[in-house]
Design an enzyme around this catalytic site. Structure first.
Site, PDB file in Angstrom:
ATOM      1  N   GLU A   1      -2.480   5.103   2.644  1.00  0.00           N
ATOM      2  CA  GLU A   1      -1.995   3.766   2.595  1.00  0.00           C
ATOM      3  C   GLU A   1      -3.428   2.863   1.853  1.00  0.00           C
ATOM      4  O   GLU A   1      -3.684   2.204   1.064  1.00  0.00           O
ATOM      5  CB  GLU A   1      -1.476   2.809   3.462  1.00  0.00           C
ATOM      6  CG  GLU A   1      -0.103   3.149   3.565  1.00  0.00           C
ATOM      7  CD  GLU A   1      -0.021   4.650   4.667  1.00  0.00           C
ATOM      8  OE1 GLU A   1      -0.654   5.185   4.917  1.00  0.00           O
ATOM      9  OE2 GLU A   1       1.271   4.698   4.711  1.00  0.00           O
TER      10      GLU A   1
ATOM     11  N   GLU B   1      -0.081  -9.057  -1.294  1.00  0.00           N
ATOM     12  CA  GLU B   1      -0.652  -8.531  -0.100  1.00  0.00           C
ATOM     13  C   GLU B   1      -1.777  -7.730  -0.227  1.00  0.00           C
ATOM     14  O   GLU B   1      -2.056  -6.553  -0.073  1.00  0.00           O
ATOM     15  CB  GLU B   1       0.111  -7.672   0.682  1.00  0.00           C
ATOM     16  CG  GLU B   1      -0.235  -7.662   2.325  1.00  0.00           C
ATOM     17  CD  GLU B   1       0.708  -6.758   3.248  1.00  0.00           C
ATOM     18  OE1 GLU B   1       1.660  -7.393   3.771  1.00  0.00           O
ATOM     19  OE2 GLU B   1       0.632  -5.554   3.452  1.00  0.00           O
TER      20      GLU B   1
ATOM     21  N   HIS C   1       5.693   5.605  13.139  1.00  0.00           N
ATOM     22  CA  HIS C   1       6.068   6.335  11.819  1.00  0.00           C
ATOM     23  C   HIS C   1       4.735   6.851  11.304  1.00  0.00           C
ATOM     24  O   HIS C   1       5.095   7.631  10.180  1.00  0.00           O
ATOM     25  CB  HIS C   1       6.928   5.594  11.061  1.00  0.00           C
ATOM     26  CG  HIS C   1       6.298   4.492  10.406  1.00  0.00           C
ATOM     27  ND1 HIS C   1       5.965   3.240  10.953  1.00  0.00           N
ATOM     28  CD2 HIS C   1       5.757   4.539   9.010  1.00  0.00           C
ATOM     29  CE1 HIS C   1       5.331   2.734  10.097  1.00  0.00           C
ATOM     30  NE2 HIS C   1       5.071   3.238   8.941  1.00  0.00           N
TER      31      HIS C   1
ATOM     32  N   HIS D   1      12.284   5.929  13.429  1.00  0.00           N
ATOM     33  CA  HIS D   1      12.136   5.949  11.835  1.00  0.00           C
ATOM     34  C   HIS D   1      12.863   7.292  11.410  1.00  0.00           C
ATOM     35  O   HIS D   1      13.258   8.195  12.225  1.00  0.00           O
ATOM     36  CB  HIS D   1      10.981   6.016  11.591  1.00  0.00           C
ATOM     37  CG  HIS D   1      10.384   6.123  10.034  1.00  0.00           C
ATOM     38  ND1 HIS D   1      10.726   7.044   9.290  1.00  0.00           N
ATOM     39  CD2 HIS D   1       9.902   5.009   9.226  1.00  0.00           C
ATOM     40  CE1 HIS D   1      10.139   6.582   7.914  1.00  0.00           C
ATOM     41  NE2 HIS D   1       9.576   5.350   8.010  1.00  0.00           N
TER      42      HIS D   1
ATOM     43  N   ARG E   1       2.087   8.652   9.215  1.00  0.00           N
ATOM     44  CA  ARG E   1       1.924   9.994   8.648  1.00  0.00           C
ATOM     45  C   ARG E   1       0.755  10.722   9.562  1.00  0.00           C
ATOM     46  O   ARG E   1       1.022  11.730   9.999  1.00  0.00           O
ATOM     47  CB  ARG E   1       1.583  10.322   6.991  1.00  0.00           C
ATOM     48  CG  ARG E   1       2.708  10.545   6.501  1.00  0.00           C
ATOM     49  CD  ARG E   1       2.382  10.404   4.970  1.00  0.00           C
ATOM     50  NE  ARG E   1       3.672  10.040   4.238  1.00  0.00           N
ATOM     51  CZ  ARG E   1       4.417  11.095   3.450  1.00  0.00           C
ATOM     52  NH1 ARG E   1       4.025  12.309   3.531  1.00  0.00           N
ATOM     53  NH2 ARG E   1       5.446  10.661   2.946  1.00  0.00           N
TER      54      ARG E   1
ATOM     55  N   ASP F   1       0.807  -1.109  -0.092  1.00  0.00           N
ATOM     56  CA  ASP F   1       0.057  -0.015   0.123  1.00  0.00           C
ATOM     57  C   ASP F   1       0.839   1.492   0.006  1.00  0.00           C
ATOM     58  O   ASP F   1       0.375   2.349   0.462  1.00  0.00           O
ATOM     59  CB  ASP F   1      -0.779  -0.034   1.234  1.00  0.00           C
ATOM     60  CG  ASP F   1       0.100  -0.354   2.205  1.00  0.00           C
ATOM     61  OD1 ASP F   1       1.163  -0.051   2.588  1.00  0.00           O
ATOM     62  OD2 ASP F   1      -0.747  -0.752   3.576  1.00  0.00           O
TER      63      ASP F   1
HETATM   64  C1  UD1 Z   1       6.406   5.121   4.006  1.00  0.00           C
HETATM   65  C2  UD1 Z   1       5.041   4.412   3.335  1.00  0.00           C
HETATM   66  C3  UD1 Z   1       4.178   4.081   4.493  1.00  0.00           C
HETATM   67  C4  UD1 Z   1       5.106   2.772   5.159  1.00  0.00           C
HETATM   68  C5  UD1 Z   1       6.647   3.267   5.578  1.00  0.00           C
HETATM   69  C6  UD1 Z   1       7.292   2.376   6.120  1.00  0.00           C
HETATM   70  C7  UD1 Z   1       3.964   6.020   1.763  1.00  0.00           C
HETATM   71  C8  UD1 Z   1       3.051   7.378   1.333  1.00  0.00           C
HETATM   72  N1  UD1 Z   1       4.381   5.916   2.835  1.00  0.00           N
HETATM   73  O1  UD1 Z   1       6.149   6.053   4.990  1.00  0.00           O
HETATM   74  O2  UD1 Z   1       3.105   3.232   4.046  1.00  0.00           O
HETATM   75  O3  UD1 Z   1       4.491   2.321   6.402  1.00  0.00           O
HETATM   76  O4  UD1 Z   1       7.401   4.128   4.216  1.00  0.00           O
HETATM   77  O5  UD1 Z   1       8.454   2.882   6.816  1.00  0.00           O
HETATM   78  O6  UD1 Z   1       4.402   5.232   0.623  1.00  0.00           O
HETATM   79  N2  UD1 Z   1      13.929   8.927   5.456  1.00  0.00           N
HETATM   80  C9  UD1 Z   1      15.215   8.662   5.313  1.00  0.00           C
HETATM   81  N3  UD1 Z   1      16.053   7.557   5.215  1.00  0.00           N
HETATM   82  C10 UD1 Z   1      15.141   6.325   4.643  1.00  0.00           C
HETATM   83  C11 UD1 Z   1      13.731   6.336   4.744  1.00  0.00           C
HETATM   84  C12 UD1 Z   1      13.160   7.731   4.933  1.00  0.00           C
HETATM   85  O7  UD1 Z   1      16.092   9.580   5.546  1.00  0.00           O
HETATM   86  O8  UD1 Z   1      15.890   5.143   4.451  1.00  0.00           O
HETATM   87  C13 UD1 Z   1      13.272  10.001   5.816  1.00  0.00           C
HETATM   88  C14 UD1 Z   1      13.193  11.010   4.417  1.00  0.00           C
HETATM   89  O9  UD1 Z   1      13.468  12.288   4.953  1.00  0.00           O
HETATM   90  C15 UD1 Z   1      11.849  10.775   3.934  1.00  0.00           C
HETATM   91  C16 UD1 Z   1      11.124  10.516   5.386  1.00  0.00           C
HETATM   92  O10 UD1 Z   1      12.000   9.773   5.907  1.00  0.00           O
HETATM   93  O11 UD1 Z   1      11.530  12.284   3.426  1.00  0.00           O
HETATM   94  C17 UD1 Z   1       9.734  10.223   5.132  1.00  0.00           C
HETATM   95  O12 UD1 Z   1       9.820   8.698   4.220  1.00  0.00           O
HETATM   96  P1  UD1 Z   1       8.446   8.388   3.233  1.00  0.00           P
HETATM   97  O13 UD1 Z   1       8.699   7.233   2.457  1.00  0.00           O
HETATM   98  O14 UD1 Z   1       7.994   9.648   2.410  1.00  0.00           O
HETATM   99  O15 UD1 Z   1       7.269   8.067   4.333  1.00  0.00           O
HETATM  100  P2  UD1 Z   1       7.274   6.796   5.450  1.00  0.00           P
HETATM  101  O16 UD1 Z   1       6.649   7.635   6.726  1.00  0.00           O
HETATM  102  O17 UD1 Z   1       8.706   6.280   5.703  1.00  0.00           O
HETATM  103  N1  UDP Z   2      11.897  -2.885  10.703  1.00  0.00           N
HETATM  104  C1  UDP Z   2      13.488  -2.999  10.767  1.00  0.00           C
HETATM  105  N2  UDP Z   2      14.074  -2.257  11.552  1.00  0.00           N
HETATM  106  C2  UDP Z   2      13.502  -1.414  12.437  1.00  0.00           C
HETATM  107  C3  UDP Z   2      12.059  -1.292  12.362  1.00  0.00           C
HETATM  108  C4  UDP Z   2      11.200  -2.305  11.629  1.00  0.00           C
HETATM  109  O1  UDP Z   2      13.901  -3.683  10.153  1.00  0.00           O
HETATM  110  O2  UDP Z   2      14.248  -0.546  13.110  1.00  0.00           O
HETATM  111  C5  UDP Z   2      11.056  -3.851  10.015  1.00  0.00           C
HETATM  112  C6  UDP Z   2       9.950  -5.085  10.815  1.00  0.00           C
HETATM  113  O3  UDP Z   2      10.547  -5.875  11.212  1.00  0.00           O
HETATM  114  C7  UDP Z   2       8.918  -4.877   9.652  1.00  0.00           C
HETATM  115  C8  UDP Z   2       9.197  -3.666   8.887  1.00  0.00           C
HETATM  116  O4  UDP Z   2      10.353  -3.053   9.164  1.00  0.00           O
HETATM  117  O5  UDP Z   2       9.468  -5.979   8.839  1.00  0.00           O
HETATM  118  C9  UDP Z   2       7.829  -2.677   8.992  1.00  0.00           C
HETATM  119  O6  UDP Z   2       8.402  -1.388   8.366  1.00  0.00           O
HETATM  120  P1  UDP Z   2       7.397  -0.112   8.928  1.00  0.00           P
HETATM  121  O7  UDP Z   2       7.178  -0.380  10.473  1.00  0.00           O
HETATM  122  O8  UDP Z   2       8.378   0.995   8.717  1.00  0.00           O
HETATM  123  O9  UDP Z   2       6.368  -0.044   7.878  1.00  0.00           O
HETATM  124  P2  UDP Z   2       4.970  -0.756   7.781  1.00  0.00           P
HETATM  125  O10 UDP Z   2       4.896  -2.086   7.926  1.00  0.00           O
HETATM  126  O11 UDP Z   2       4.159  -0.022   9.075  1.00  0.00           O
HETATM  127  O12 UDP Z   2       4.546  -0.247   6.571  1.00  0.00           O
END
Ligand code: UD1
Ligand code: UDP
Length: 366
Positions: free
Chosen positions: A132, A118, A205, A238, A207, A96
């Site tokens: 999502e 999924e 984490h 995160h 939004r 999602d």
């Molecule tokens: C995204 C997904 C969410 C998922 C989550 C898992 C969307 C809209 N959201 O949300 O469904 O649950 O990932 O974690 O698709 N950042 C870093 N390094 C990284 C990753 C993220 O610096 O490796 C920071 C960046 O500043 C980025 C921010 O995190 O802009 C947010 O990342 P983003 O992918 O937009 O949203 P998530 O909350 O991670």
């Molecule tokens: N995870 C990880 N390191 C962390 C936190 C989570 O590897 O510090 C893994 C966790 O085991 C799971 C996935 O990340 O497999 C979940 O990701 P997240 O919670 O970011 O996203 P969501 O599942 O809510 O989309």
């Protein structure tokens, strides 16, 4: 030759798609192309390394504080280029995220069959989780083959009028991933630090939680730590700068709360396996923790994963301070309720979901 393009961009998609890629690669009649959108950067690396996957394409789209517009626009146009170049038989997207949604939309525009891993999870509230719920419904509206993780997800799809012959119940590939990561002999400095305490593992984490709700969640945890002297909390924060800011502000000067960098997936799974309970707003963790016998308190008002609620492995505690505190207190004080959650059966499959997915693809396109 069947050419299968697998596209993903975030941490949870990587955890759940790498086992599928690994399985696809075992079949010589399948040409596997892996493409990461780079929606996540650092958080993706340990997972690709663990599964020894080097993507052929990386869009490198991540920006600090990226918006949904940024991600959608970049993934849509860059996926188009890859599709033109590769012309795959089919494309696999997962779950999602906005990466999955935009990649699926590019496939739809080019009439390339979409397989959704999924598929069928629903809250039917487009703002919870946001975005999502929209993403997964939008993907399912253009999907050709639905890989539903559970019977409940299949029923959602059938109710929406999807054809039964296109839906397969496979189990969740996250259970496949756990088989690669869990170690019987495991040690980590966090576990040493928490040796004589009950360890609570926290993640947050979403939004829609950023702001007041996240502050409420963290305040509840602070107050519980003050009350129970035998607990310690570890929170791999995160990398979203907004989440980092709130976490640092709210958990300042708390001795028994450790903020750490996101963990690699082996460490995360094994620390989860050694924790007393989990507090999270994550989707994937709701599925992983039950198969390790760990109770999960979900700091959200809805979940697209009701199977865990029904099985009794997870509880929704909302995002208000008092209800979260009540939920944690109950699990820390009432052994009977705690044990009931520990012993509940995981509803997410047997760890063979990837195998089933690949067999279905072979049957369809061989
Ligand atoms: C995204 C997904 C969410 C998922 C989550 C898992 C969307 C809209 N959201 O949300 O469904 O649950 O990932 O974690 O698709 N950042 C870093 N390094 C990284 C990753 C993220 O610096 O490796 C920071 C960046 O500043 C980025 C921010 O995190 O802009 C947010 O990342 P983003 O992918 O937009 O949203 P998530 O909350 O991670
Ligand atoms: N995870 C990880 N390191 C962390 C936190 C989570 O590897 O510090 C893994 C966790 O085991 C799971 C996935 O990340 O497999 C979940 O990701 P997240 O919670 O970011 O996203 P969501 O599942 O809510 O989309």
């Amino acid at each position: 030759m069947i050419k299968v393009l697998v596209i993903f961009g975030t941490r949870p998609e990587a955890v759940k798609m790498c086992p599928v890629v690994k399985e696809l690669k075992r079949h010589s009649e399948i040409d596997v192309i892996v493409c990461t959108t780079g929606q996540h950067r650092e958080m993706l690396i340990p997972i690709l390394e663990l599964f020894q996957i080097v993507p052929q394409y990386d869009f490198h789209i991540m920006k600090e504080n990226q918006t949904l517009f940024d991600v959608t626009e970049a993934v849509l146009t860059k996926t188009r280029e890859v599709l033109f170049h590769e012309m795959p038989t089919t494309v696999l997207v997962h779950g999602d995220t906005t990466s999955a949604f935009a990649a699926a939309m590019a496939c739809y525009y080019m009439h390339i069959p979409i397989c959704h891993v999924e598929a069928g999870l629903r809250t039917y509230n487009p703002y919870s989780p946001y975005p999502e719920e929209f993403n997964r419904q939008a993907i399912d509206s253009i999907t050709d083959i639905f890989f539903a993780p559970t019977k409940n997800a299949k029923e959602n799809l059938l109710r929406e009028g999807k054809k039964a012959e296109d839906i397969y119940v496979t189990g969740n590939t996250v259970i496949d991933a756990l088989q690669t990561t869990i170690q019987s002999e495991y040690s980590h400095e966090v576990l040493k630090w928490a040796e004589n305490s009950r360890l609570i593992l926290v993640t947050a984490h979403r939004r829609e939680n950023i702001g007041t709700s996240m502050r409420d969640i963290f305040e509840a945890i602070n107050e519980i730590v003050d009350k129970f002297e035998d607990i310690k909390v570890v929170y791999p924060v995160h990398l979203n700068p907004k989440v980092q800011e709130i976490a640092k502000e709210m958990f300042d000067k708390m001795d028994r709360i450790k903020l750490i960098k996101p963990l690699g997936v082996i460490d995360f799974h094994n620390i989860m396996n050694n924790a007393y309970l989990i507090i999270t707003d994550s989707g994937g963790i709701q599925e992983e923790a039950p198969s390790l016998g760990k109770p999960v308190l979900v700091t959200r008002n809805t979940t697209e994963r009701p199977e865990g609620l029904i099985a009794g492995t997870v509880k929704l505690v909302g995002t208000k301070k008092e209800s979260i505190k009540e939920g944690i207190k109950e699990l820390l004080s009432n052994k009977e309720i705690y044990q009931k959650m520990v012993k509940a059966q995981s509803p997410y499959g047997d760890g063979r979901a990837s195998e089933r997915i690949v067999q279905i693809l072979l049957k369809r396109w061989r």
